[in-house]
Design a protein around this motif. Sequence first.
Motif, short mmCIF file in Angstrom:
data_model
loop_
_atom_site.label_atom_id
_atom_site.label_comp_id
_atom_site.label_asym_id
_atom_site.label_seq_id
_atom_site.Cartn_x
_atom_site.Cartn_y
_atom_site.Cartn_z
N THR A 35 -43.85 -35.70 21.24
CA THR A 35 -45.29 -35.56 21.44
C THR A 35 -45.99 -36.87 21.16
OG1 THR A 35 -45.17 -33.25 20.76
CG2 THR A 35 -47.34 -34.27 20.73
N THR A 70 -52.64 -34.31 21.06
CA THR A 70 -51.58 -34.15 20.06
C THR A 70 -51.77 -32.85 19.30
OG1 THR A 70 -51.53 -36.55 19.81
CG2 THR A 70 -50.38 -35.25 18.15
N GLU A 72 -53.46 -30.22 20.26
CA GLU A 72 -53.28 -29.07 21.14
C GLU A 72 -51.81 -28.78 21.43
OE1 GLU A 72 -55.64 -29.18 24.65
OE2 GLU A 72 -57.53 -29.17 23.54
N ALA A 73 -50.98 -29.81 21.45
CA ALA A 73 -49.55 -29.58 21.67
C ALA A 73 -48.96 -28.76 20.53
CB ALA A 73 -48.82 -30.92 21.80
N HIS A 76 -50.20 -25.13 20.70
CA HIS A 76 -49.46 -24.37 21.72
C HIS A 76 -48.13 -23.86 21.15
CE1 HIS A 76 -48.01 -23.30 25.75
NE2 HIS A 76 -46.86 -23.79 25.36
N THR A 77 -47.41 -24.73 20.44
CA THR A 77 -46.12 -24.33 19.87
C THR A 77 -46.30 -23.23 18.84
OG1 THR A 77 -45.24 -26.56 20.23
CG2 THR A 77 -44.08 -25.16 18.64
#
Length: 448
Positions: A35, A70, A72-73, A76-77
């Motif tokens: 990421t 970063t 938001e990644a 999401h996980t």
Amino acid sequence: MATQVTGDGGAGRRGFSTRQLHERAAGAAPTARATPIYLTAGFEFDEYEQAAAHFGEGRGYAYTRIGNPTVEAVEHTLAALEGGSQALLLSSGQAATSVALLSLLESGQHVVSSTHIYEGTRGLLRDNLSRLGIGTTFIDDIDDVDAWEAAIRPETRALFAESISNAANRLVDIPALSDVARRHGIPLVIDNTFATPYLVRPIEQGADVVVHSASKFLAGHGSVLGGAIVDSGRFDAERSGHLFPHLIAPGRGGLPSIAERTGGDARIAYARESVAPRLGPTPSPLNAFLIGQGIETLSLRVERQSANALAVAQWLDGRPEVASVDYVGLTTHPDHALAGALLPDGFGSVFSFTLRADGDGDAAGTARRFVEALEVFTHMTHLGDVRSLVLHPASTSHAFLSPDERAALGVHDGTLRVSIGIEDVTDLIGDLAQALSVAADVGVAVVA
């Protein structure tokens, strides 16, 4: 020295100070496997209309307090791992709990909470939210579902509990509590820090909102602070909208309500749009990156930590110097049967045990000698680390409670909380054994 002005205006003729700020390679960024860290306060708009589209419709990025790739990644996980619809990453676990509750509650309203919760959360409920006119009823007998339901008032807007509690390792029956909450149209909020989504996913058990201290197991390395809210996405405006008018009220200027715009995600949309950005507990993108890196090995760590913890708890349970071990993985724990249903992949790695007092009746002194003799365990206020940690709650996290309040939570003068890491379990047991020997070796017999 003055900067020379060429008068040409071309990029190659700009002054040194201008060039050191603005010169950079053109073109699209390469695709990174890890990421990328967008360590920036704000983002450029490619065109004039893009700015208006962002502020009018929320498209794209403008300012990291509002959104960051970063962050938001990682969100999401987390949402995927918890089985939720959306997640919101914040600067600490305490921020996550505060934002989650303030997104649901207002002055004159009420929350029903388990007594067996983190002391920081208890302080938030008893001292801070009470000043805002928000009341709390604490449930001592948390396995009594009727007691939870009886405590609900017309103004109650949330039930709150921890999946695995601090410090007595108590469990709540999440499916049973979710049934109670659903009957009253209010959300069940579960702090899932101790269990992590690897061991239990409260949303799949019927909970509506999950909070985490991401500083703990999710990160795993003890390097950063962070918190998270995960929502089920099951807000029912038709059934519960009258209880949460801020979610169904029209926006300014007659715009659609949050519920009309986001449907079942109205709770977390309100937290993201109206509570978190205004109170400001924004996570650093660097911290988000490090939390995301930790999450990639979550299952491996928690599996090892849980196995180590069970072995350590079983060993402590057989020691004459130890009066009791509060670990839900032991058959003697009152919630062990429930743990078999809720925690099929392990019982977690944080638990407490209580040392017997020495011949002078000084349990606190025994605990102090024990802690000071440890060599592998680290003495610190933290948990969920890859390293094994120890803390004396009566003199630290629970110091400002009365003796009766501490006793009700399973915290005594000789109680120690451990967070078991991924070390070789033989080294952990060896360290505990030598510390017990030192703690008891004061020239007096240990009281049986």
